[in-house]
Scaffold this active site. Structure first.
Site, mmCIF file in Angstrom:
data_model
loop_
_atom_site.group_PDB
_atom_site.id
_atom_site.type_symbol
_atom_site.label_atom_id
_atom_site.label_comp_id
_atom_site.label_asym_id
_atom_site.label_seq_id
_atom_site.Cartn_x
_atom_site.Cartn_y
_atom_site.Cartn_z
ATOM 1 N N ILE A 139 13.422 -9.173 63.242
ATOM 2 C CA ILE A 139 12.823 -10.175 64.135
ATOM 3 C C ILE A 139 13.790 -11.322 64.435
ATOM 4 O O ILE A 139 13.429 -12.277 65.109
ATOM 5 C CB ILE A 139 11.517 -10.738 63.525
ATOM 6 C CG1 ILE A 139 11.787 -11.344 62.140
ATOM 7 C CG2 ILE A 139 10.441 -9.670 63.468
ATOM 8 C CD1 ILE A 139 10.578 -12.019 61.509
ATOM 9 N N GLY A 140 15.003 -11.223 63.936
ATOM 10 C CA GLY A 140 15.968 -12.278 64.214
ATOM 11 C C GLY A 140 17.264 -12.051 63.443
ATOM 12 O O GLY A 140 17.326 -11.240 62.526
ATOM 13 N N GLY A 142 21.145 -14.198 62.215
ATOM 14 C CA GLY A 142 21.921 -15.432 62.149
ATOM 15 C C GLY A 142 23.347 -15.132 61.742
ATOM 16 O O GLY A 142 23.798 -13.983 61.775
ATOM 17 N N GLY A 143 24.063 -16.153 61.340
ATOM 18 C CA GLY A 143 25.459 -15.979 61.001
ATOM 19 C C GLY A 143 25.689 -15.224 59.710
ATOM 20 O O GLY A 143 26.745 -14.623 59.526
ATOM 21 N N GLY A 145 23.044 -13.133 58.155
ATOM 22 C CA GLY A 145 22.166 -11.997 57.916
ATOM 23 C C GLY A 145 21.088 -11.853 58.964
ATOM 24 O O GLY A 145 21.024 -12.614 59.941
ATOM 25 N N VAL A 147 16.780 -11.140 59.761
ATOM 26 C CA VAL A 147 15.448 -11.418 59.229
ATOM 27 C C VAL A 147 14.521 -10.275 59.641
ATOM 28 O O VAL A 147 14.488 -9.880 60.814
ATOM 29 C CB VAL A 147 14.898 -12.762 59.743
ATOM 30 C CG1 VAL A 147 13.503 -13.014 59.165
ATOM 31 C CG2 VAL A 147 15.840 -13.900 59.373
ATOM 32 N N LYS A 161 14.920 -12.259 54.631
ATOM 33 C CA LYS A 161 16.255 -12.561 55.142
ATOM 34 C C LYS A 161 17.271 -11.768 54.333
ATOM 35 O O LYS A 161 17.553 -12.075 53.186
ATOM 36 C CB LYS A 161 16.560 -14.055 55.045
ATOM 37 C CG LYS A 161 17.942 -14.423 55.586
ATOM 38 C CD LYS A 161 18.228 -15.902 55.433
ATOM 39 C CE LYS A 161 19.621 -16.261 55.928
ATOM 40 N NZ LYS A 161 19.915 -17.703 55.755
ATOM 41 N N ASP A 265 21.863 -27.559 60.191
ATOM 42 C CA ASP A 265 21.697 -26.605 61.293
ATOM 43 C C ASP A 265 20.308 -26.712 61.899
ATOM 44 O O ASP A 265 19.619 -25.709 62.114
ATOM 45 C CB ASP A 265 21.954 -25.179 60.807
ATOM 46 C CG ASP A 265 22.160 -24.192 61.967
ATOM 47 O OD1 ASP A 265 22.367 -24.665 63.103
ATOM 48 O OD2 ASP A 265 22.108 -22.973 61.731
#
Length: 411
Positions: A139-140, A142-143, A145, A147, A161, A265
């Site tokens: 579902i998402g 990032g830098g 890993g 999610v 995550k 962040d």
């Protein structure tokens, strides 16, 4: 020996055995020994003691004590052994019952207690729920890993995550994944706030390394604002509330923790919305606990467009970095999009900008009542003040949180 004692009377007792042969007892009155059970001795009024009676009495005395003590000790040891066996039986029975209850009635348990109870069960259930982290559950990203959404057998949804493994493409991005993983755990165990995503636990088993969070239903603020239909559901009162939520969470992190925690962040993608449109700050992989005894040197981290400008040429992180990012997010909520052009204009003239120059989200009607308009104006005005180039000129998050909360009571 009590030298001050002048007389003694042992009469009318149940005494038996030889009276000690001493000067004191020799001068005692015969009446002092009368009406006892079986006293004997070399004194007037007493019958002589025979060797047999003395030996018999001595043997009785010598045997009575050890027999009594031995019987008592044996009984105590037996009782203790029976108690230990019973305790072990009860504990084993309760453990079996507890495990059966946990597995069969997970829906009645809190995920946190599940994780504390048996990490292996939870690990296997997460692997099963995500089909070994299949992409369809992602579902998402990032830098450090991705999610995933994991719906456990008990019907509870969790956000997992998972850090990138060495063979994944994202590994090319230079990220200290282990440091990020440990840092996020360390920070999240320090904080408890309703507007910070709930952290349940972590796993380092086998090839997988992941963090377990509460699943927030509506996803990120960035996704909601990008979707016209979803954005129209965010009425002004809702937008005001979620900006206050973010401000309250940051105020707590900066001012109410044992040591200030800087997120580093803050962006719309790291603000999650639940079913009631309450905001929760997430992703603490780059967060930093400020140490008053160190220089708090950092490297440039964060999301482009939200990072405070001083971090481009300075390496010292302060709370004012989060304040700047909050200002960008607050304006994004009011405008309905990232305030890219506005931020560029503010670089040269933040003091000259009037709140009337900030265009509100055209997808919803302008604030209809004076109270709502006042609160929207207050948020915009304070958000602009957060974008000052000089970090020292920016307000604190505690001041911001109080100011935008008091706007309603100032009418």
């Amino acid at each position: 020996m009590m030298t001050s004692l002048t007389s003694i009377d042992f009469s009318y007792n149940v005494l038996e055995g030889p009276v000690p042969d001493s000067e004191f007892f020799r001068h005692a009155s015969p009446l002092a020994f009368s009406n006892n059970k079986n006293l004997c001795g070399k004194f007037e009024g007493l019958k002589p003691c025979s060797n047999t009676s003395v030996e018999t009495k001595t043997r009785k005395m010598n045997h009575r004590v050890p027999i009594t003590i031995g019987a008592s000790l044996s009984g105590l040891v037996l009782s203790l052994a029976l108690f230990i066996l019973y305790a072990h039986y009860r504990r084993a029975k309760e453990n079996r019952k507890s495990k059966e209850t946990t597995v069969s009635k997970w829906g009645e348990e809190n995920p946190l207690s599940i994780l504390n109870y048996d990490g292996k069960i939870v690990y296997e259930d997460i692997i099963e729920a995500t089909e070994s982290f299949d992409e369809k559950y992602c579902i998402g990203a990032g830098g450090s890993g991705r999610v995933y959404k994991a719906k456990l057998r008990i019907g509870i949804d969790l956000a997992i995550k998972k850090l990138f493994s060495p063979d994944e493409e994202e590994e090319e991005v230079e990220v200290d994944k282990t440091g990020s993983f440990i840092n996020e755990i360390r920070v999240l165990t320090e904080i408890r706030h309703k507007n910070i995503v709930k952290f349940y636990g972590f796993c380092c088993q086998g090839p997988h390394k992941f963090l377990v969070y509460d699943y927030i239903e509506k996803g990120s603020l960035a996704d909601v604002l990008r979707d016209d239909m979803k954005a129209k559901e965010l009425e002004w009162s809702t937008r005001i509330k979620l900006v206050k939520d973010v401000a309250n969470a940051l105020s707590y992190m900066h001012h109410d923790c044992m040591q200030p925690i800087i997120h580093r962040d803050i962006s719309s993608k790291n603000v999650l919305l639940n079913d009631e449109y309450e905001a929760c700050i997430s992703d603490f992989g780059t967060a930093k606990i400020l140490n008053p005894d160190s220089s708090n040197v950092t490297v440039l981290k964060g999301t482009f467009g939200y990072v405070a400008p001083e971090l481009a040429y300075m390496v010292i992180v302060t709370e004012k970095c989060d304040v700047y990012s909050f200002g960008v997010v607050a304006l994004e909520v009011m405008m309905g999009k990232h305030p890219t052009e506005l931020v560029s204009a503010l670089i040269s003239s933040v003091e000259e900008l009037d709140k009337k120059d900030v265009p509100l989200d055209p997808r919803i009607q302008p604030p209809a009542d004076g109270q709502t308009a006042l609160e929207v104006g207050s948020i915009v005005r304070h958000a602009v003040s957060c974008l000052s180039l000089d970090p020292k000129s920016r307000p604190t998050m505690r001041w911001i949180s109080q100011a935008i909360s008091e706007a309603r009571s100032s009418v």
